[in-house]
Motif scaffolding. Structure first.
Motif, PDB file in Angstrom:
ATOM      1  N   GLY A 151       0.785  -1.230   0.000  1.00 14.69           N
ATOM      2  CA  GLY A 151       0.000   0.000   0.000  1.00 14.69           C
ATOM      3  C   GLY A 151       0.811   1.270   0.000  1.00 14.69           C
ATOM      4  O   GLY A 151       0.251   2.361  -0.140  1.00 14.69           O
ATOM      5  N   ALA A 152       2.142   1.180   0.122  1.00 16.73           N
ATOM      6  CA  ALA A 152       2.986   2.385   0.178  1.00 16.73           C
ATOM      7  C   ALA A 152       3.570   2.728  -1.190  1.00 16.73           C
ATOM      8  O   ALA A 152       4.423   3.607  -1.274  1.00 16.73           O
ATOM      9  CB  ALA A 152       4.102   2.187   1.192  1.00 16.73           C
ATOM     10  N   GLU A 153       3.110   2.032  -2.260  1.00 13.29           N
ATOM     11  CA  GLU A 153       3.624   2.341  -3.594  1.00 13.29           C
ATOM     12  C   GLU A 153       3.190   3.728  -4.034  1.00 13.29           C
ATOM     13  O   GLU A 153       2.063   4.145  -3.810  1.00 13.29           O
ATOM     14  CB  GLU A 153       3.134   1.319  -4.628  1.00 13.29           C
ATOM     15  CG  GLU A 153       3.589  -0.101  -4.364  1.00 13.29           C
ATOM     16  CD  GLU A 153       2.599  -0.883  -3.514  1.00 13.29           C
ATOM     17  OE1 GLU A 153       1.702  -0.235  -2.909  1.00 13.29           O
ATOM     18  OE2 GLU A 153       2.718  -2.118  -3.436  1.00 13.29           O
ATOM     19  N   VAL A 154       4.119   4.460  -4.645  1.00 12.21           N
ATOM     20  CA  VAL A 154       3.789   5.767  -5.208  1.00 12.21           C
ATOM     21  C   VAL A 154       3.200   5.612  -6.593  1.00 12.21           C
ATOM     22  O   VAL A 154       2.294   6.340  -7.005  1.00 12.21           O
ATOM     23  CB  VAL A 154       5.044   6.665  -5.255  1.00 12.21           C
ATOM     24  CG1 VAL A 154       4.724   8.023  -5.873  1.00 12.21           C
ATOM     25  CG2 VAL A 154       5.618   6.859  -3.854  1.00 12.21           C
ATOM     26  N   SER A 155       3.682   4.620  -7.345  1.00 11.58           N
ATOM     27  CA  SER A 155       3.164   4.328  -8.679  1.00 11.58           C
ATOM     28  C   SER A 155       3.036   2.822  -8.845  1.00 11.58           C
ATOM     29  O   SER A 155       3.532   2.041  -8.011  1.00 11.58           O
ATOM     30  CB  SER A 155       4.087   4.913  -9.758  1.00 11.58           C
ATOM     31  OG  SER A 155       5.342   4.263  -9.733  1.00 11.58           O
ATOM     32  N   ASP A 156       2.399   2.388  -9.936  1.00 13.31           N
ATOM     33  CA  ASP A 156       2.190   0.961 -10.172  1.00 13.31           C
ATOM     34  C   ASP A 156       3.489   0.226 -10.453  1.00 13.31           C
ATOM     35  O   ASP A 156       3.545  -1.009 -10.333  1.00 13.31           O
ATOM     36  CB  ASP A 156       1.223   0.759 -11.359  1.00 13.31           C
ATOM     37  CG  ASP A 156      -0.181   1.266 -11.053  1.00 13.31           C
ATOM     38  OD1 ASP A 156      -0.516   1.348  -9.837  1.00 13.31           O
ATOM     39  OD2 ASP A 156      -0.928   1.589 -11.993  1.00 13.31           O
ATOM     40  N   ASP A 157       4.521   0.952 -10.849  1.00 11.60           N
ATOM     41  CA  ASP A 157       5.792   0.315 -11.183  1.00 11.60           C
ATOM     42  C   ASP A 157       6.719   0.155  -9.977  1.00 11.60           C
ATOM     43  O   ASP A 157       7.791  -0.436 -10.104  1.00 11.60           O
ATOM     44  CB  ASP A 157       6.524   1.140 -12.250  1.00 11.60           C
ATOM     45  CG  ASP A 157       5.745   1.213 -13.555  1.00 11.60           C
ATOM     46  OD1 ASP A 157       5.004   0.246 -13.846  1.00 11.60           O
ATOM     47  OD2 ASP A 157       5.870   2.227 -14.270  1.00 11.60           O
ATOM     48  N   ASP A 158       6.309   0.678  -8.832  1.00 11.81           N
ATOM     49  CA  ASP A 158       7.162   0.583  -7.646  1.00 11.81           C
ATOM     50  C   ASP A 158       7.228  -0.841  -7.127  1.00 11.81           C
ATOM     51  O   ASP A 158       6.217  -1.553  -7.076  1.00 11.81           O
ATOM     52  CB  ASP A 158       6.645   1.502  -6.537  1.00 11.81           C
ATOM     53  CG  ASP A 158       6.920   2.959  -6.838  1.00 11.81           C
ATOM     54  OD1 ASP A 158       7.686   3.226  -7.776  1.00 11.81           O
ATOM     55  OD2 ASP A 158       6.359   3.828  -6.140  1.00 11.81           O
ATOM     56  N   CYS A 159       8.453  -1.234  -6.720  1.00 11.25           N
ATOM     57  CA  CYS A 159       8.670  -2.557  -6.140  1.00 11.25           C
ATOM     58  C   CYS A 159       9.438  -2.408  -4.838  1.00 11.25           C
ATOM     59  O   CYS A 159      10.301  -1.544  -4.707  1.00 11.25           O
ATOM     60  CB  CYS A 159       9.470  -3.455  -7.100  1.00 11.25           C
ATOM     61  SG  CYS A 159       8.704  -3.722  -8.710  1.00 11.25           S
ATOM     62  N   CYS A 160       9.135  -3.252  -3.870  1.00  5.12           N
ATOM     63  CA  CYS A 160       9.866  -3.308  -2.606  1.00  5.12           C
ATOM     64  C   CYS A 160      10.407  -4.722  -2.466  1.00  5.12           C
ATOM     65  O   CYS A 160       9.662  -5.656  -2.147  1.00  5.12           O
ATOM     66  CB  CYS A 160       8.955  -2.953  -1.432  1.00  5.12           C
ATOM     67  SG  CYS A 160       8.365  -1.236  -1.435  1.00  5.12           S
ATOM     68  N   ASN A 161      11.691  -4.874  -2.726  1.00 11.70           N
ATOM     69  CA  ASN A 161      12.276  -6.215  -2.792  1.00 11.70           C
ATOM     70  C   ASN A 161      12.963  -6.653  -1.509  1.00 11.70           C
ATOM     71  O   ASN A 161      13.580  -7.711  -1.480  1.00 11.70           O
ATOM     72  CB  ASN A 161      13.279  -6.277  -3.943  1.00 11.70           C
ATOM     73  CG  ASN A 161      12.611  -6.062  -5.295  1.00 11.70           C
ATOM     74  OD1 ASN A 161      11.400  -6.229  -5.425  1.00 11.70           O
ATOM     75  ND2 ASN A 161      13.378  -5.668  -6.284  1.00 11.70           N
ATOM     76  N   SER A 162      12.897  -5.851  -0.477  1.00 15.67           N
ATOM     77  CA  SER A 162      13.482  -6.227   0.818  1.00 15.67           C
ATOM     78  C   SER A 162      12.689  -5.565   1.932  1.00 15.67           C
ATOM     79  O   SER A 162      11.889  -4.643   1.692  1.00 15.67           O
ATOM     80  CB  SER A 162      14.953  -5.797   0.898  1.00 15.67           C
ATOM     81  OG  SER A 162      15.055  -4.389   0.890  1.00 15.67           O
ATOM     82  N   CYS A 163      12.907  -6.046   3.127  1.00 14.27           N
ATOM     83  CA  CYS A 163      12.229  -5.457   4.289  1.00 14.27           C
ATOM     84  C   CYS A 163      12.621  -3.999   4.450  1.00 14.27           C
ATOM     85  O   CYS A 163      11.795  -3.152   4.782  1.00 14.27           O
ATOM     86  CB  CYS A 163      12.591  -6.257   5.536  1.00 14.27           C
ATOM     87  SG  CYS A 163      11.796  -5.665   7.051  1.00 14.27           S
TER      88      CYS A 163
END
Length: 386
Positions: A151-163
């Motif tokens: 839910g913290a993505e700024v855009s649809d392309d954002d990824c969070c690959n680590s804690c």
């Protein structure tokens, strides 16, 4: 010709005393020896000053602009583990550096101060295998990993690959991470388990900061920082702790390079926390300093003075963010030290002053002793004949 010499003799301003008026005494010899020793000692001292450089100090207005300030630090927290300790810096210009990791090294230490592990901050995170993808499935063999930011993505392309990236995304949103076990990246990396494994450990953190040369602060505190309602706060919920012990020892704190004679008043300072919560504050006045040695090499550095203040808890309620804060301000006056040799004329003048002064004082003292002895001798002779 004889008349000319006679006229020159009349111009002699230093008349000679007839040898019949000289009287050699034991006291005069002792005074002569003592005066010669004192004269030799003072001459040697003056010669050493002449051969060695002296430092001239001046105060000038600091007109430098656009410079940076380097802060070197080495601080040990015996009761705060490295996994929860973070470093932030900010200044009055509005520039902020949150959760600083570059040029920083953390050492895990046990209860006895022995080093368990040392590594550069932000390096050494566990590698995940087949983590949860953003779309919900697990990572396949030929698929590029793109983790959810929850839910913290700024855009649809954002990824969070680590804690760490999930926590960073939450920080930018101004959110706190309440339960890391609900985050796939944090769970698979063992975020909470690492905190539990480091329970009871301490942390030695050292490195340097490059900040703008304006007033500001840097602080060491538990948790990741973020802004909430225009306030600087730290996310302490993931650590599931009721209190944080910010006892600390400052092994070294310096603003700029070392120069001869530099004294850093906080080196070796230690403080032990006695209450469950607290904020320890250092208010520092930085004085720009320029040191120029005898070879012409210039060192741009700083000196500083400091006052301390502690804010504790009130009836068990947290009144301030737990941590160690360093608030610094810069003086508009710059101190310049310049090494230089004493001129030969100055040395010669001092030597003449030493010789003349000792001769004058010893002459007065010798005259006093001589006339005292004569007076005593006459009184003794009068007493014999009376």
């Amino acid at each position: 010709m004889d008349k000319i010499f006679a006229k020159l003799r009349n111009l002699d301003a230093y008349p000679k005393i007839n040898e019949d008026f000289y009287s050699r005494t034991l006291s005069g010899g002792i005074i002569t020896i003592v005066s010669s020793v004192i004269m030799f000692i003072l001459f040697v001292s003056e010669l050493r000053l002449y051969l060695h450089a002296v430092t001239e100090t001046k105060l000038v207005v600091d007109t430098s602009r656009g410079e940076t300030l380097r802060i070197n630090f080495d601080i040990t927290f015996p009761a705060l583990s490295c996994s929860i300790l973070s470093l932030d810096a900010m200044d009055i210009s509005g520039e902020e550096h949150l959760d600083i990791k570059h040029d920083i090294v953390k050492k895990r230490i046990d209860a006895h101060g022995n080093v368990i592990e040392a590594r550069q901050d932000g390096i050494g995170a566990p590698k995940m295998e087949k983590p949860l993808q953003k779309h919900g499935g697990r990572l396949e063999h030929n698929e590029t990993y793109c983790g959810s930011c929850y839910g913290a993505e700024v855009s649809d392309d954002d990824c969070c690959n680590s804690c760490e990236e999930v926590r960073e995304a939450y920080r930018k949103k101004g959110w706190g991470l309440s339960n890391p076990d609900l985050i796939d990246q944090c769970k698979r990396e063992g975020f909470l388990q690492r905190i539990k494994d480091e329970e009871g450990e301490g942390c030695n953190i050292y490195g340097f900061l490059e900040v703008n040369k304006v007033a500001g602060n840097f602080h060491f505190a538990p948790g990741k920082s973020f802004h909430q309602s225009n306030m600087h706060v730290h996310d302490l919920l993931p650590f599931q702790k009721d209190s944080f012990n910010i006892s600390h020892r400052i092994n070294r704190l310096a603003f700029g390079e070392y120069f001869p004679g530099a004294i850093n008043p906080l080196d070796g300072v230690q403080w032990v926390q006695q209450t469950p919560y607290g904020m320890y504050q250092y208010f520092i006045k930085v004085v720009p300093t320029v040191y120029t040695d005898i070879s012409g090499r210039t060192i741009q550095s700083n000196q500083f003075s400091v006052t301390e203040h502690y804010r504790g808890d009130d009836n068990g309620r947290i009144q301030a963010l737990p941590g160690v804060f360093f608030f610094y301000d810069l003086s508009p006056i710059k101190v310049t030290f310049m090494e230089q040799h004493v001129s030969f004329l100055h040395f010669l003048t001092n030597v003449c002053a030493i010789v003349g002064g000792i001769f004058t004082v010893s002459g007065i003292f010798d005259s006093f002793v001589y006339h005292s002895q004569r007076a005593i001798k006459k009184k003794m002779e009068i007493g014999k004949f009376s």
